[in-house]
Design an enzyme around this catalytic site. Structure first.
Site, PDB file in Angstrom:
ATOM      1  N   THR A 172      53.672  43.146  46.821  1.00  0.00           N
ATOM      2  CA  THR A 172      53.859  44.557  47.126  1.00  0.00           C
ATOM      3  C   THR A 172      53.228  44.923  48.457  1.00  0.00           C
ATOM      4  O   THR A 172      53.656  45.873  49.116  1.00  0.00           O
ATOM      5  CB  THR A 172      53.265  45.417  45.992  1.00  0.00           C
ATOM      6  OG1 THR A 172      53.834  44.999  44.754  1.00  0.00           O
ATOM      7  CG2 THR A 172      53.558  46.887  46.177  1.00  0.00           C
ATOM      8  N   TYR A 204      48.936  33.004  40.442  1.00  0.00           N
ATOM      9  CA  TYR A 204      50.030  33.971  40.392  1.00  0.00           C
ATOM     10  C   TYR A 204      51.307  33.215  40.050  1.00  0.00           C
ATOM     11  O   TYR A 204      51.832  32.472  40.873  1.00  0.00           O
ATOM     12  CB  TYR A 204      50.131  34.650  41.752  1.00  0.00           C
ATOM     13  CG  TYR A 204      51.101  35.796  41.879  1.00  0.00           C
ATOM     14  CD1 TYR A 204      51.761  36.352  40.794  1.00  0.00           C
ATOM     15  CD2 TYR A 204      51.349  36.347  43.143  1.00  0.00           C
ATOM     16  CE1 TYR A 204      52.632  37.406  40.950  1.00  0.00           C
ATOM     17  CE2 TYR A 204      52.210  37.414  43.303  1.00  0.00           C
ATOM     18  CZ  TYR A 204      52.860  37.937  42.216  1.00  0.00           C
ATOM     19  OH  TYR A 204      53.719  38.984  42.385  1.00  0.00           O
ATOM     20  N   LYS A 233      47.819  35.998  37.056  1.00  0.00           N
ATOM     21  CA  LYS A 233      48.717  37.152  37.131  1.00  0.00           C
ATOM     22  C   LYS A 233      50.076  36.649  36.679  1.00  0.00           C
ATOM     23  O   LYS A 233      50.704  35.819  37.340  1.00  0.00           O
ATOM     24  CB  LYS A 233      48.790  37.724  38.540  1.00  0.00           C
ATOM     25  CG  LYS A 233      49.749  38.918  38.624  1.00  0.00           C
ATOM     26  CD  LYS A 233      49.946  39.422  40.049  1.00  0.00           C
ATOM     27  CE  LYS A 233      50.977  40.541  40.066  1.00  0.00           C
ATOM     28  NZ  LYS A 233      51.317  40.972  41.453  1.00  0.00           N
ATOM     29  N   VAL A 246      48.070  44.025  36.762  1.00  0.00           N
ATOM     30  CA  VAL A 246      48.150  44.195  38.213  1.00  0.00           C
ATOM     31  C   VAL A 246      49.438  44.960  38.447  1.00  0.00           C
ATOM     32  O   VAL A 246      50.530  44.401  38.367  1.00  0.00           O
ATOM     33  CB  VAL A 246      48.145  42.849  38.955  1.00  0.00           C
ATOM     34  CG1 VAL A 246      48.285  43.077  40.455  1.00  0.00           C
ATOM     35  CG2 VAL A 246      46.875  42.065  38.649  1.00  0.00           C
TER      36      VAL A 246
END
EC number: 4.3.3.7
Length: 304
Positions: A51, A139, A167, A207
């Site tokens: 993001t 991630y 994540k 998250v």
């Protein structure tokens, strides 16, 4: 059940990277946005993640962003710095720079594009974790990287003293539960629609991209669950669902939709960097309408 390492927090925002109208890094805007997010309940910020447009920010911009946000929020929130690249040496260098700039932890996606096999993915994670003294959040987002971090790989990596969390954007709820049951890895939902579901089976938190525009609403879901009011947590998650869908499942990346909404709320954002393109006025208006409906529903008295 996992336990949340206290230094990582529970409700982390995958923060956008504000730019000026001309496309340069807006550090003042980043500080203002970070302070608002922390003031409205986020106890962690992920910088230079998906993001945060990490593929189109320079190494120097990433360092400056960490330092500026650290100055703005002090010790009120943990800062997790995205450092993943397709190149192990470059990733390790970014990790060291993030540590020097003041990050508390690293976010490390699997190396993308080259699609290495699992033994190479594991080596990449270990070598980067060995490059600094910071804890590492793995991630798993195969839709973007082209390679999944397989459960068996996660089980082995959990033995590394600095690999502490995941994540999870793997969209494999069974695999997530299996790894949580067998390791001490703290699992964070990386997709907003999974925030409550993963938390309910032992996840450490989320998250959230949606938290850029609605931090209090995102936090309130997990707050209700922590109080033992599961019915209220469900109601609040359902209340958020239209905004989650509008921002995350409407055909545009969350970066684009967040940056479309934030200026309508008087908050810093700026343009996205190419190859991303901004949302058109009609899409922006529809996003704001959905956001306003969330605000209207928020005024309904909560049940306790």
């Amino acid at each position: 059940m996992t336990t949340t390492p206290p230094f990582l927090g529970r409700t982390l925002c995958a923060m956008i990277t504000p730019f000026s109208a001309s496309g340069t890094l807006d550090l003042d805007g980043a500080q203002r946005l970070a302070a608002r997010l922390v003031g409205q309940g986020c106890d962690g910020l992920v910088l230079s993640g998906t993001t945060g447009e990490s593929p189109t920010t320079t190494d120097a911009e990433k360092r400056s962003l960490i330092a500026a946000v650290r100055e703005a929020v002090g010790t009120r929130a943990t800062l997790v710095a995205g450092v993943g690249t397709p190149d192990t040496a470059h990733t390790a260098a970014l990790a060291r720079e993030a540590e020097q700039a003041g990050a508390d932890a690293l976010l490390l996606a699997a190396p993308y594009y080259s699609r290495p096999p699992q033994d190479a993915v594991e080596a990449y994670f270990r070598e980067t974790a060995d490059a600094t003294g910071l804890p590492v959040v793995l991630y798993d987002i195969p839709a973007r990287t082209g390679v999944r971090v397989e459960p068996d790989t996660l089980l082995r990596l959990a033995e590394h003293p600095r690999i502490v969390a995941v994540k999870d954007c793997g969209n494999d709820f069974l695999a997530a539960q299996k790894v949580m049951a067998r390791t001490d890895l703290a699992y964070y939902a990386g997709c907003d629609e999974h925030n409550l579901a993963l938390y309910a089976v032992g996840g450490a938190g989320c998250v959230s991209t949606v938290a850029n525009v609605a931090p209090t609403a995102v936090c309130s879901v997990l707050d209700a669950f922590d109080r033992g009011d599961t019915a209220e947590a469900v109601r609040l998650q359902h209340r958020l669902t239209p905004l989650i869908e509008a921002m995350m499942a409407g055909g545009l990346p969350g970066t684009v939709t967040a940056k479309a909404l934030l200026p309508t709320l008087g908050l810093p954002a700026g343009p996205v960097r190419p190859p991303l393109r901004p949302a058109d006025p009609r899409t922006t208006a529809a996003l704001r309408e959905t956001y306003d409906l969330l605000t209207d529903v928020s005024s309904t008295p909560a049940r306790h």
